[in-house]
Design a protein around this motif. Structure first.
Motif, short mmCIF file in Angstrom:
data_model
loop_
_atom_site.label_atom_id
_atom_site.label_comp_id
_atom_site.label_asym_id
_atom_site.label_seq_id
_atom_site.Cartn_x
_atom_site.Cartn_y
_atom_site.Cartn_z
N VAL A 106 1.76 -5.68 0.58
CA VAL A 106 2.71 -5.45 1.67
C VAL A 106 2.00 -4.57 2.70
CG1 VAL A 106 4.93 -4.47 2.33
CG2 VAL A 106 4.69 -5.61 0.11
N TYR A 107 1.95 -5.03 3.93
CA TYR A 107 1.27 -4.32 5.02
C TYR A 107 2.30 -3.73 5.98
CZ TYR A 107 -2.64 -7.25 3.46
OH TYR A 107 -3.61 -7.88 2.71
N VAL A 108 2.12 -2.45 6.31
CA VAL A 108 3.02 -1.79 7.26
C VAL A 108 2.18 -0.92 8.19
CG1 VAL A 108 4.86 -0.09 7.56
CG2 VAL A 108 5.00 -1.75 5.69
N VAL A 109 2.46 -0.98 9.50
CA VAL A 109 1.82 -0.07 10.44
C VAL A 109 2.91 0.64 11.22
CG1 VAL A 109 1.51 -1.93 12.13
CG2 VAL A 109 0.19 0.17 12.34
N GLU A 110 2.83 1.97 11.23
CA GLU A 110 3.82 2.79 11.94
C GLU A 110 3.32 3.08 13.35
OE1 GLU A 110 5.83 5.20 8.24
OE2 GLU A 110 3.96 6.00 9.06
N PHE A 111 4.22 3.54 14.22
CA PHE A 111 3.87 3.76 15.62
C PHE A 111 2.74 4.76 15.82
CE2 PHE A 111 7.68 1.45 16.85
CZ PHE A 111 7.25 0.84 18.02
N GLY A 112 2.62 5.72 14.93
CA GLY A 112 1.54 6.70 15.06
C GLY A 112 0.19 6.20 14.59
N GLY A 113 0.13 4.94 14.20
CA GLY A 113 -1.12 4.38 13.72
C GLY A 113 -1.34 4.57 12.23
N LYS A 118 1.08 -1.51 -0.03
CA LYS A 118 1.74 -1.44 -1.32
C LYS A 118 1.63 -2.79 -2.01
CE LYS A 118 6.24 -0.40 -3.47
NZ LYS A 118 7.65 -0.04 -3.21
N ALA A 119 1.45 -2.76 -3.33
CA ALA A 119 1.41 -4.01 -4.08
C ALA A 119 2.80 -4.63 -4.09
CB ALA A 119 0.95 -3.74 -5.51
N ARG A 120 2.86 -5.93 -3.83
CA ARG A 120 4.15 -6.61 -3.84
C ARG A 120 4.72 -6.66 -5.26
NH1 ARG A 120 6.31 -9.33 0.20
NH2 ARG A 120 4.32 -9.39 1.33
N ASP A 121 3.82 -6.78 -6.24
CA ASP A 121 4.21 -6.83 -7.65
C ASP A 121 3.55 -5.65 -8.37
OD1 ASP A 121 4.71 -7.34 -10.30
OD2 ASP A 121 3.79 -9.33 -10.34
N ASN A 135 -5.09 2.31 1.34
CA ASN A 135 -4.47 3.53 1.86
C ASN A 135 -5.51 4.62 2.06
OD1 ASN A 135 -1.65 2.92 2.15
ND2 ASN A 135 -1.46 2.88 -0.07
N HIS A 136 -6.43 4.72 1.13
CA HIS A 136 -7.50 5.73 1.20
C HIS A 136 -8.44 5.45 2.37
CE1 HIS A 136 -10.62 8.52 0.00
NE2 HIS A 136 -11.48 7.53 -0.24
N LEU A 137 -8.87 4.21 2.52
CA LEU A 137 -9.86 3.86 3.54
C LEU A 137 -9.31 3.92 4.96
CD1 LEU A 137 -11.64 0.79 1.88
CD2 LEU A 137 -12.35 3.19 1.87
N MET A 190 -3.97 -8.43 9.39
CA MET A 190 -2.77 -8.44 8.57
C MET A 190 -1.84 -7.28 8.91
SD MET A 190 -2.89 -11.21 7.05
CE MET A 190 -1.34 -10.95 6.19
N LEU A 191 -2.39 -6.14 9.28
CA LEU A 191 -1.55 -5.03 9.72
C LEU A 191 -0.77 -5.41 10.98
CD1 LEU A 191 -3.77 -1.86 9.21
CD2 LEU A 191 -1.49 -2.24 8.26
N MET A 192 -1.46 -6.02 11.93
CA MET A 192 -0.81 -6.36 13.19
C MET A 192 0.22 -7.48 13.01
SD MET A 192 -1.92 -4.09 15.12
CE MET A 192 -2.57 -2.89 13.95
N ARG A 193 -0.07 -8.40 12.11
CA ARG A 193 0.90 -9.47 11.86
C ARG A 193 2.14 -8.96 11.13
NH1 ARG A 193 -2.58 -14.94 10.24
NH2 ARG A 193 -3.80 -15.03 12.18
#
Length: 207
Positions: A106-113, A118-121, A135-137, A190-193
């Motif tokens: 699961v990909y999520v990008v917040e307004f602050g960048g 998160k794993a879907r399963d 998340n680390h990178l 994928m983040l932008m999509r």
């Protein structure tokens, strides 16, 4: 991460020179991975930014050091931050058709960048490990992700505005721009999509 079709044959110099990092290998890996890091999807500004990662580490699988299918294009900073040993269960492999990285994370990008993964399963240990690694990178990539997020949100708003006005030429120009910004050759695909506004766009906007 995006799914990658690895259909390029191994460069001849890989076996003849016993080298996994020369200009020929760098050039082919750059094409295979759409000119960007296979983990962060940061586009390389130049080949000098690219390093060669061993998906199965050299320590764990010394027999695969010169195995073409084990060589991946990675950004220098990501390569330094990536752990040198794989966690139990390993990571999702974007070149393995059995590991659909576009669906299993699961990909999520917040307004602050701030990029979040998160794993879907939760029972898929490879997906859990991969999300933790991403998340680390991405902790150092907030400014770049923020700029790209802002650019795409604005482009989407302008496309809808042109569409509302019935300006077909301007609408088409904005459509072409969005297709470029959201393509597999662009930064952080994928983040932008995953942006909600992007998900409302027509399916043919995505390659």
């Amino acid at each position: 991460m995006i799914n990658v079709i690895r259909d390029q044959p191994a460069p001849a110099s890989l076996s003849s020179q016993k080298s996994y990092r020369n200009s020929e290998i760098i050039d082919v890996l750059n094409r295979v991975f759409n000119g960007k890091c296979y983990l962060t999807e940061k586009v390389f500004d130049s080949p000098n930014e690219m390093e060669v990662d061993h998906f199965a580490t050299q320590t764990e699988r010394p027999d695969l050091v010169y195995e073409w299918s084990n060589l991946y294009a990675i950004d220098q900073k990501a390569n330094k931050k990536k752990p040198k040993t794989s966690p139990p269960g390993g990571y999702l492999d974007p070149c393995n058709q059995g590991d659909d990285v576009e669906q299993e994370i699961v990909y999520v990008v917040e307004f602050g960048g701030n990029a979040l993964f998160k794993a879907r399963d939760a029972s898929n240990q490879k997906a859990v490990n991969t999300a933790k690694l991403l998340n680390h990178l991405h902790s150092d990539l907030k400014p770049a992700v923020k700029d790209k997020h802002h650019e795409i949100v604005n482009a989407i708003a302008e496309w809808y505005h042109s569409r509302k006005l019935g300006d077909q030429r301007d609408e088409f120009e904005k459509e072409l721009l969005l297709k470029k910004l959201l393509s597999r050759n662009s930064h952080f695909t994928m983040l932008m999509r995953s942006i909600r506004a992007a998900q409302s766009l027509p399916a043919d906007f995505f390659d």
